[in-house]
Design a protein around this motif. Structure first.
Motif, PDB file in Angstrom:
ATOM      1  N   ALA A 130     -29.036 -32.485 -13.405  1.00 28.94           N
ATOM      2  CA  ALA A 130     -28.870 -31.155 -12.811  1.00 28.94           C
ATOM      3  C   ALA A 130     -28.575 -30.166 -13.926  1.00 28.94           C
ATOM      4  O   ALA A 130     -29.009 -30.375 -15.047  1.00 28.94           O
ATOM      5  CB  ALA A 130     -27.765 -31.191 -11.762  1.00 28.94           C
ATOM      6  N   CYS A 131     -27.797 -29.125 -13.606  1.00 34.66           N
ATOM      7  CA  CYS A 131     -27.567 -28.049 -14.575  1.00 34.66           C
ATOM      8  C   CYS A 131     -26.971 -28.560 -15.882  1.00 34.66           C
ATOM      9  O   CYS A 131     -27.229 -27.991 -16.936  1.00 34.66           O
ATOM     10  CB  CYS A 131     -26.676 -26.980 -13.967  1.00 34.66           C
ATOM     11  SG  CYS A 131     -25.924 -27.365 -12.421  1.00 34.66           S
ATOM     12  N   CYS A 132     -26.160 -29.597 -15.853  1.00 36.31           N
ATOM     13  CA  CYS A 132     -25.582 -30.130 -17.084  1.00 36.31           C
ATOM     14  C   CYS A 132     -26.665 -30.546 -18.056  1.00 36.31           C
ATOM     15  O   CYS A 132     -26.452 -30.548 -19.270  1.00 36.31           O
ATOM     16  CB  CYS A 132     -24.720 -31.345 -16.772  1.00 36.31           C
ATOM     17  SG  CYS A 132     -23.054 -30.929 -16.341  1.00 36.31           S
ATOM     18  N   GLY A 167     -25.105 -34.487 -14.882  1.00 34.37           N
ATOM     19  CA  GLY A 167     -25.331 -33.711 -13.662  1.00 34.37           C
ATOM     20  C   GLY A 167     -24.989 -34.445 -12.384  1.00 34.37           C
ATOM     21  O   GLY A 167     -24.395 -35.521 -12.377  1.00 34.37           O
ATOM     22  N   THR A 168     -25.413 -33.841 -11.292  1.00 36.92           N
ATOM     23  CA  THR A 168     -25.112 -34.318  -9.943  1.00 36.92           C
ATOM     24  C   THR A 168     -25.995 -35.524  -9.623  1.00 36.92           C
ATOM     25  O   THR A 168     -27.208 -35.399  -9.630  1.00 36.92           O
ATOM     26  CB  THR A 168     -25.425 -33.212  -8.933  1.00 36.92           C
ATOM     27  OG1 THR A 168     -25.105 -31.971  -9.517  1.00 36.92           O
ATOM     28  CG2 THR A 168     -24.667 -33.403  -7.668  1.00 36.92           C
ATOM     29  N   GLY A 177     -19.883 -33.929 -17.209  1.00 40.30           N
ATOM     30  CA  GLY A 177     -19.689 -32.889 -16.200  1.00 40.30           C
ATOM     31  C   GLY A 177     -18.900 -33.367 -14.999  1.00 40.30           C
ATOM     32  O   GLY A 177     -18.823 -34.555 -14.694  1.00 40.30           O
ATOM     33  N   SER A 178     -18.315 -32.414 -14.274  1.00 35.24           N
ATOM     34  CA  SER A 178     -17.497 -32.758 -13.109  1.00 35.24           C
ATOM     35  C   SER A 178     -18.288 -33.511 -12.060  1.00 35.24           C
ATOM     36  O   SER A 178     -17.764 -34.388 -11.391  1.00 35.24           O
ATOM     37  CB  SER A 178     -16.942 -31.500 -12.460  1.00 35.24           C
ATOM     38  OG  SER A 178     -16.737 -30.511 -13.390  1.00 35.24           O
ATOM     39  N   CYS A 179     -19.548 -33.147 -11.903  1.00 35.92           N
ATOM     40  CA  CYS A 179     -20.342 -33.781 -10.858  1.00 35.92           C
ATOM     41  C   CYS A 179     -20.491 -35.273 -11.124  1.00 35.92           C
ATOM     42  O   CYS A 179     -20.348 -36.082 -10.226  1.00 35.92           O
ATOM     43  CB  CYS A 179     -21.722 -33.160 -10.786  1.00 35.92           C
ATOM     44  SG  CYS A 179     -21.694 -31.553 -10.063  1.00 35.92           S
ATOM     45  N   MET A 212     -17.958 -30.238  -7.239  1.00 30.42           N
ATOM     46  CA  MET A 212     -17.831 -29.388  -6.058  1.00 30.42           C
ATOM     47  C   MET A 212     -18.665 -29.909  -4.902  1.00 30.42           C
ATOM     48  O   MET A 212     -18.558 -29.410  -3.801  1.00 30.42           O
ATOM     49  CB  MET A 212     -18.247 -27.968  -6.404  1.00 30.42           C
ATOM     50  CG  MET A 212     -19.667 -27.854  -6.872  1.00 30.42           C
ATOM     51  SD  MET A 212     -20.075 -26.148  -7.155  1.00 30.42           S
ATOM     52  CE  MET A 212     -21.182 -26.271  -8.517  1.00 30.42           C
ATOM     53  N   PHE A 213     -19.503 -30.902  -5.135  1.00 30.13           N
ATOM     54  CA  PHE A 213     -20.352 -31.419  -4.066  1.00 30.13           C
ATOM     55  C   PHE A 213     -19.661 -32.584  -3.362  1.00 30.13           C
ATOM     56  O   PHE A 213     -20.038 -33.734  -3.523  1.00 30.13           O
ATOM     57  CB  PHE A 213     -21.706 -31.848  -4.620  1.00 30.13           C
ATOM     58  CG  PHE A 213     -22.401 -30.741  -5.340  1.00 30.13           C
ATOM     59  CD1 PHE A 213     -22.968 -29.707  -4.630  1.00 30.13           C
ATOM     60  CD2 PHE A 213     -22.457 -30.723  -6.704  1.00 30.13           C
ATOM     61  CE1 PHE A 213     -23.592 -28.669  -5.292  1.00 30.13           C
ATOM     62  CE2 PHE A 213     -23.080 -29.687  -7.376  1.00 30.13           C
ATOM     63  CZ  PHE A 213     -23.650 -28.664  -6.661  1.00 30.13           C
ATOM     64  N   GLY A 256     -15.829 -30.724 -17.411  1.00 28.39           N
ATOM     65  CA  GLY A 256     -16.412 -29.403 -17.601  1.00 28.39           C
ATOM     66  C   GLY A 256     -17.526 -29.141 -16.625  1.00 28.39           C
ATOM     67  O   GLY A 256     -18.116 -30.065 -16.099  1.00 28.39           O
ATOM     68  N   CYS A 257     -17.785 -27.868 -16.382  1.00 20.28           N
ATOM     69  CA  CYS A 257     -18.861 -27.512 -15.441  1.00 20.28           C
ATOM     70  C   CYS A 257     -19.496 -26.231 -15.897  1.00 20.28           C
ATOM     71  O   CYS A 257     -19.035 -25.184 -15.570  1.00 20.28           O
ATOM     72  CB  CYS A 257     -18.296 -27.348 -14.038  1.00 20.28           C
ATOM     73  SG  CYS A 257     -19.521 -26.811 -12.847  1.00 20.28           S
ATOM     74  N   ALA A 258     -20.539 -26.262 -16.711  1.00 14.65           N
ATOM     75  CA  ALA A 258     -20.984 -27.421 -17.434  1.00 14.65           C
ATOM     76  C   ALA A 258     -20.254 -27.513 -18.774  1.00 14.65           C
ATOM     77  O   ALA A 258     -19.854 -26.493 -19.285  1.00 14.65           O
ATOM     78  CB  ALA A 258     -22.485 -27.253 -17.698  1.00 14.65           C
TER      79      ALA A 258
HETATM   80  S1  SF4 Z   1     -20.792 -30.290 -13.426  1.00 17.49           S
HETATM   81 FE1  SF4 Z   1     -21.406 -28.164 -13.042  1.00 17.49          FE
HETATM   82  S2  SF4 Z   1     -23.024 -27.785 -14.539  1.00 17.49           S
HETATM   83 FE2  SF4 Z   1     -22.789 -29.998 -14.368  1.00 17.49          FE
HETATM   84  S3  SF4 Z   1     -24.271 -30.671 -12.853  1.00 17.49           S
HETATM   85 FE3  SF4 Z   1     -22.339 -30.302 -11.783  1.00 17.49          FE
HETATM   86  S4  SF4 Z   1     -22.467 -28.196 -11.068  1.00 17.49           S
HETATM   87 FE4  SF4 Z   1     -24.028 -28.450 -12.654  1.00 17.49          FE
END
Ligand code: SF4
Lengths: 260, 172
Positions: free
Chosen positions: B41-43, B78-79, B105-107, B113-114, B135-137
């Motif tokens: 994902a975004c990471c 990422g997620t 990343g947190s995901c 957050m998911f 971290g995010c990201a």
């Molecule tokens: S931790 Fe943040 S930046 Fe990384 S995949 Fe999750 S939402 Fe995206």
């Protein structure tokens, strides 16, 4: 005298409700005589149960058995050649029905029509894939998310969730954090059900803060011993701040020399 | 006590030789890590930035590799969705030993957050993780730091992966 309001349970309720708040509604108007939309309504004939204009779009309510023929008329006779979106809305708790809508676009006149129908729970709807290719994925998504079956669909299969998924996530009865099946899905699939015990119940919300958990949290100014029971309150401990000497370098170094 | 003492004269100094082999092997492993090109994902954008010229992973001997067969670090960036978890595990299984995992990343660490039905709540449910990177990201510097921590970890391991405790965890 002020009216008596029972105060018990007051914290569980919404703490503020505006007495004068009215839910906003999009204004609706009737179909104008002689307009383009009036001709659309005429073309659809007695399939139309109710028709009105809202935000410049015609909204037509039909019976769910008529969905194919209605869209066909719209496509062939009225120039609505694109089906931009189709999906459902869950009204099961309210009426025991789903609302299915088809959003149609006329590219020649830049006009849109929404065809809406209600379908009781457990009934299947006829596919519109022969008319619109875009309906293929959209109908599969509708099946995936709501469990509405589609008659004669060329590839009637889940599209977003895995094929062996149980449940339909966009139903209002589906829990956001997943049911038992969902929370163990990847473990069951990769390692088998026995591994649930090896991994143990998952901690789904890692950022949860427990006010009375003194193993992992402590309140600033109310520090207690590790794992102490504070369910009956804790005593305040005075906070000691470390002394910091601020040196203003712009006015000279006497302060610093003094410290040295 | 005496029986625990190693007689270096009688077994030809083997333990000393082995620790040196360990050191040599770990030096080689830690300085040439080949992460798998695997963004979720975004990471992954930050991971790509780390691999690019500005942040320059190559100077640590780290070059992304597009095949799991040829890489030894998996950066889960990422997620991770439940539908994809099976394939993530399959890629991990295809990597050759020795292999390490960085959860980026947190995901990847906790679901982030998911907190929903469709996201794996922490990739350590499906693969054993060596480094958790918050971290995010996380910024590319953070990923580089995580990689340096992983190098440090590799250097302190036994070169024979069977002697490492992590081996037991690897099955989970
Ligand atoms: S931790 Fe943040 S930046 Fe990384 S995949 Fe999750 S939402 Fe995206």
């Amino acid at each position: 005298m002020r009216k008596y309001v029972p105060k018990d349970n007051v914290q569980k309720k919404s703490y503020y409700t505006d007495r004068f708040w009215v839910a906003p509604r999009v204004p609706q108007s009737d179909v104008e005589e002689g307009s383009h939309f009036a001709s659309v309504v005429d073309a659809l004939g007695d399939r139309v149960l109710c028709a009105y204009i809202s935000l410049g779009q015609l909204i037509v309510t039909i019976k769910h058995q008529d969905n194919y023929s209605t869209l066909e008329t719209l496509k062939d006779e009225c120039g609505y050649k694109v089906c931009t979106e189709l999906s459902a809305v869950d009204y099961l708790a309210q009426d025991g029905e789903f609302e299915i809508f088809y959003q149609m676009l006329n590219l020649d006149d830049a006009l849109r029509v929404r065809v809406v129908c209600r379908i009781p729970d457990g009934e299947a709807i006829e596919t519109t894939v022969p008319l619109f290719k875009s309906a293929n994925f959209a109908e599969r998504e509708m099946y995936d998310m709501f469990g509405i079956k589609i008659n004669n669909h060329p590839f009637h299969k889940r599209i977003i969730m895995p094929d062996d998924w149980e449940g339909h996530p966009l139903l209002k009865t589906y829990p956001l954090q997943g049911d038992e099946f969902a929370s163990w899905y990847e473990v069951d699939k990769i390692f088998g059900k026995e591994y649930r015990d090896v991994i143990g119940p998952e901690n789904r919300d890692a950022s949860r803060i427990d006010r009375y958990d003194t193993k992992r949290f402590s309140r600033v100014g109310y520090e207690v011993d590790f794992d102490a029971d504070i369910s009956k309150g804790e005593s305040k401990t005075p906070i000691e701040y470390s002394q910091t000497v601020l040196v203003d370098y712009t006015t000279g170094t006497e302060q610093l020399d003094e410290r040295r | 006590m005496a029986q625990h003492k190693v007689d270096f004269a009688s077994n030809a100094g083997l333990p000393i030789a082995l620790t040196s082999v360990d050191k040599l092997l770990n030096w080689g492993r830690s300085n040439s890590l080949w992460p798998l090109t695997y963004g979720l994902a975004c990471c992954a954008i930050e991971m790509m930035a780390s691999g690019g010229s500005r942040y320059d992973f190559d100077r640590m001997g780290t070059i992304f590799r597009a095949s799991p067969r040829q890489s030894d670090v998996m950066i889960l960036a990422g997620t991770l969705s439940k539908k994809h978890s099976e394939f993530a595990r399959r890629l991990y299984d295809q990597m050759t030993e020795p292999k390490w995992v960085i959860s980026m990343g947190s995901c990847a660490n906790t679901g982030g957050m998911f907190n929903t039905y469709a996201t794996v709540q922490g990739v350590d449910r499906i693969v054993p993780v060596d480094i958790y990177l918050p971290g995010c990201a996380p910024r590319p510097e953070t990923l580089q730091y995580a990689l340096m921590m992983l190098q440090k970890k590799i250097r302190s391991e036994s070169a024979n992966m069977n002697n490492n405790k992590k081996q037991d965890l690897r099955l989970i």
